[in-house]
Design a protein around this motif. Structure first.
Motif, short mmCIF file in Angstrom:
data_model
loop_
_atom_site.label_atom_id
_atom_site.label_comp_id
_atom_site.label_asym_id
_atom_site.label_seq_id
_atom_site.Cartn_x
_atom_site.Cartn_y
_atom_site.Cartn_z
N HIS A 35 121.99 -18.79 -29.64
CA HIS A 35 121.10 -19.43 -30.62
C HIS A 35 120.05 -18.44 -31.10
O HIS A 35 119.71 -18.39 -32.28
CB HIS A 35 120.43 -20.64 -29.96
CG HIS A 35 119.86 -21.62 -30.94
ND1 HIS A 35 120.65 -22.37 -31.79
CD2 HIS A 35 118.58 -21.97 -31.21
CE1 HIS A 35 119.88 -23.14 -32.52
NE2 HIS A 35 118.62 -22.92 -32.20
N HIS A 36 119.58 -17.61 -30.18
CA HIS A 36 118.57 -16.62 -30.50
C HIS A 36 119.13 -15.53 -31.41
O HIS A 36 118.54 -15.17 -32.44
CB HIS A 36 118.04 -16.01 -29.19
CG HIS A 36 116.92 -15.04 -29.38
ND1 HIS A 36 116.43 -14.26 -28.37
CD2 HIS A 36 116.20 -14.69 -30.48
CE1 HIS A 36 115.45 -13.51 -28.82
NE2 HIS A 36 115.30 -13.73 -30.10
N ARG A 37 120.30 -14.99 -31.03
CA ARG A 37 120.91 -13.90 -31.81
C ARG A 37 121.21 -14.33 -33.24
O ARG A 37 121.08 -13.55 -34.18
CB ARG A 37 122.20 -13.42 -31.14
CG ARG A 37 121.99 -12.54 -29.93
CD ARG A 37 123.28 -11.82 -29.58
NE ARG A 37 124.38 -12.75 -29.31
CZ ARG A 37 124.65 -13.27 -28.13
NH1 ARG A 37 123.89 -12.93 -27.09
NH2 ARG A 37 125.65 -14.10 -27.95
N GLU A 38 121.63 -15.56 -33.39
CA GLU A 38 122.00 -16.04 -34.72
C GLU A 38 120.79 -16.50 -35.53
O GLU A 38 120.92 -16.91 -36.68
CB GLU A 38 123.00 -17.19 -34.58
CG GLU A 38 124.33 -16.74 -33.97
CD GLU A 38 125.31 -17.88 -33.80
OE1 GLU A 38 124.95 -19.02 -34.16
OE2 GLU A 38 126.44 -17.63 -33.31
N GLY A 39 119.61 -16.41 -34.93
CA GLY A 39 118.38 -16.74 -35.65
C GLY A 39 118.26 -18.20 -36.04
O GLY A 39 117.64 -18.52 -37.05
N ARG A 40 118.85 -19.08 -35.27
CA ARG A 40 118.80 -20.50 -35.61
C ARG A 40 117.43 -21.09 -35.30
O ARG A 40 116.82 -20.77 -34.30
CB ARG A 40 119.85 -21.26 -34.80
CG ARG A 40 121.28 -20.85 -35.07
CD ARG A 40 122.22 -21.62 -34.14
NE ARG A 40 123.61 -21.22 -34.31
CZ ARG A 40 124.60 -21.68 -33.55
NH1 ARG A 40 124.35 -22.53 -32.56
NH2 ARG A 40 125.84 -21.28 -33.75
N LEU A 41 116.98 -21.96 -36.17
CA LEU A 41 115.72 -22.65 -35.96
C LEU A 41 115.91 -24.14 -35.73
O LEU A 41 115.03 -24.82 -35.22
CB LEU A 41 114.79 -22.43 -37.16
CG LEU A 41 114.35 -20.97 -37.41
CD1 LEU A 41 113.45 -20.90 -38.63
CD2 LEU A 41 113.66 -20.39 -36.20
#
Length: 401
Positions: A35-41
């Motif tokens: 989730h962090h790597r893909e920059g999801r908010l």
């Protein structure tokens, strides 16, 4: 933190949101990191719940995500800056508990460009006093480097100082490096350096003379903290009581207050230095010294006799303050009630007013002069007559008579 092991990617058929609740810590950790790597908010609130995960590595992954999503997203979820700091520190603290190598991982955050992150990282390290002792020299080196940064945020500097005085770091020889910061061009760093040395016991007390130089600093906060630091330095600091006493006349109220508190901590040596000022040729110095002694408890009261000599001072304001100081020195001051009573016949009406008030505060010794106070009921000055009446009311039976 980026070097923490990551498990194999679970089957894509399993929704990532479900993986956050997987029984395997490695799966939960990977879900957060993906989730962090893909920059999801989206669903950030679900990710942040992992700050309280039972597994330290998952907590650390969530903490890293928290750092990068930014404050706007945090605020949108109703999390305050204080909440963010507490949860971050708690999460990384658990990560550090896993072992000494994690201490170095967290110490890398001291180089983060965001000042609040530097401060939080220092706080995590400070709260882990029993881990990674073999890496203390390296961590302390990083912290000192941060302290020497003139652009460093004040919060980071103060937390860094807190870390440097913990038992874990104290055995590292670095007091000489901190002492060099006493000359830093940024006043906050000079302040933190003085306080740090003051809290370092004998290691810091060795630099008492260098700290004393800051008593003349152009910034009031530095002067104040330098005075306080000397008060914590035992005999080495007390030896410089004369220099601290000079701050009793400082233009800044906070500095004057700090000087008084420090001289009180210095005990007999501090009180002795203040008492010397009672003979100063400047009336303002004499007044200040009398006031400081009255607030120094037993150490100051020991000089009641010297203060009583000021009752005959040529300046009326000095006489007034001397009477007031004696009234606050318990039995030692009350022993001079007779000398204070003589001021009831002073040529200055303000002196007579304060003399009546001082006698009223001297208990039975002062009440013994109720008759002399009663004579002031016929004083030509209205203020004296009024104060005499009030004083008699405070003198119990003697006043009532």
């Amino acid at each position: 933190l980026a070097s923490m092991p990551v498990s194999l990617t679970p089957a894509e058929s399993v929704p990532w949101i479900s993986r956050l609740e997987d029984v395997l810590p490695s799966v939960r950790q990977e879900a957060v990191e993906t989730h962090h790597r893909e920059g999801r908010l989206e669903h950030a609130d679900q990710v942040l719940k992992k700050l309280d995960d039972e597994d330290a590595a998952v907590c650390a992954a969530a903490a890293r995500y928290l750092l990068d999503i930014g404050m706007p997203c945090v605020h949108s979820m109703g999390m305050t800056f204080s909440d963010m700091r507490k949860r971050f520190v708690k999460a990384l603290g658990r990560f550090v508990e896993k072992g000494p190598t994690q201490v170095l991982e967290v110490s890398k955050l001291l180089e983060d460009e965001r000042c609040e992150i530097q401060g939080w990282a220092a706080e995590v390290l400070a709260l882990m006093p029993d881990k990674g002792a073999e890496h203390d020299a390296e961590v302390v080196s990083k912290l000192l480097e941060r302290m020497n940064n003139v652009n460093l945020h004040e919060h980071t500097q103060r937390v860094t100082s807190f870390f440097l005085v913990t038992p874990r770091a104290r055995h590292v020889t670095y007091s000489n490096h901190v002492a060099k910061l006493l000359q830093n061009p940024k006043f906050v760093i000079r302040t933190v350096a003085a306080v740090t040395l003051g809290r370092m016991g004998e290691q810091g007390a060795a630099y008492a003379a260098e700290v004393a130089k800051l008593l003349l600093d152009e910034h009031s906060d530095v002067r104040s903290c330098a005075a306080k630091a000397l008060g914590w330095m035992g005999k080495q600091g007390a030896a410089l009581a004369a220099e601290v006493a000079k701050l009793l006349l400082d233009e800044n109220k906070g500095v004057r207050s700090a000087a008084e508190e420090t001289l009180k901590l210095m005990g007999e040596q501090g009180a002795a230095q203040v008492a010397r000022l009672l003979c100063d040729e400047d009336k303002e110095v004499r007044i200040c010294a009398a006031g400081a002694l009255q607030r120094m408890g037993e150490q100051g009261a020991a000089y009641a006799g010297e203060v009583a000599q000021l009752l005959r001072d040529e300046n009326e304001n000095v006489r007034i303050h001397a009477a007031g100081a004696l009234a606050c020195m318990d039995e030692q001051g009350a022993a001079y009630a007779g000398e204070v009573a003589q001021l009831l016949r002073d040529e200055n009406e303000n002196v007579r007013i304060h003399a009546a008030g001082a006698l009223a505060r001297m208990g039975r010794q002062g009440a013994a002069y109720a008759g002399e106070v009663a004579q002031r009921l016929h004083d030509k000055n209205e203020g004296v007559r009024s104060r005499a009446a009030e004083a008699l009311g405070w003198m119990g039976r003697q006043g009532a008579a």
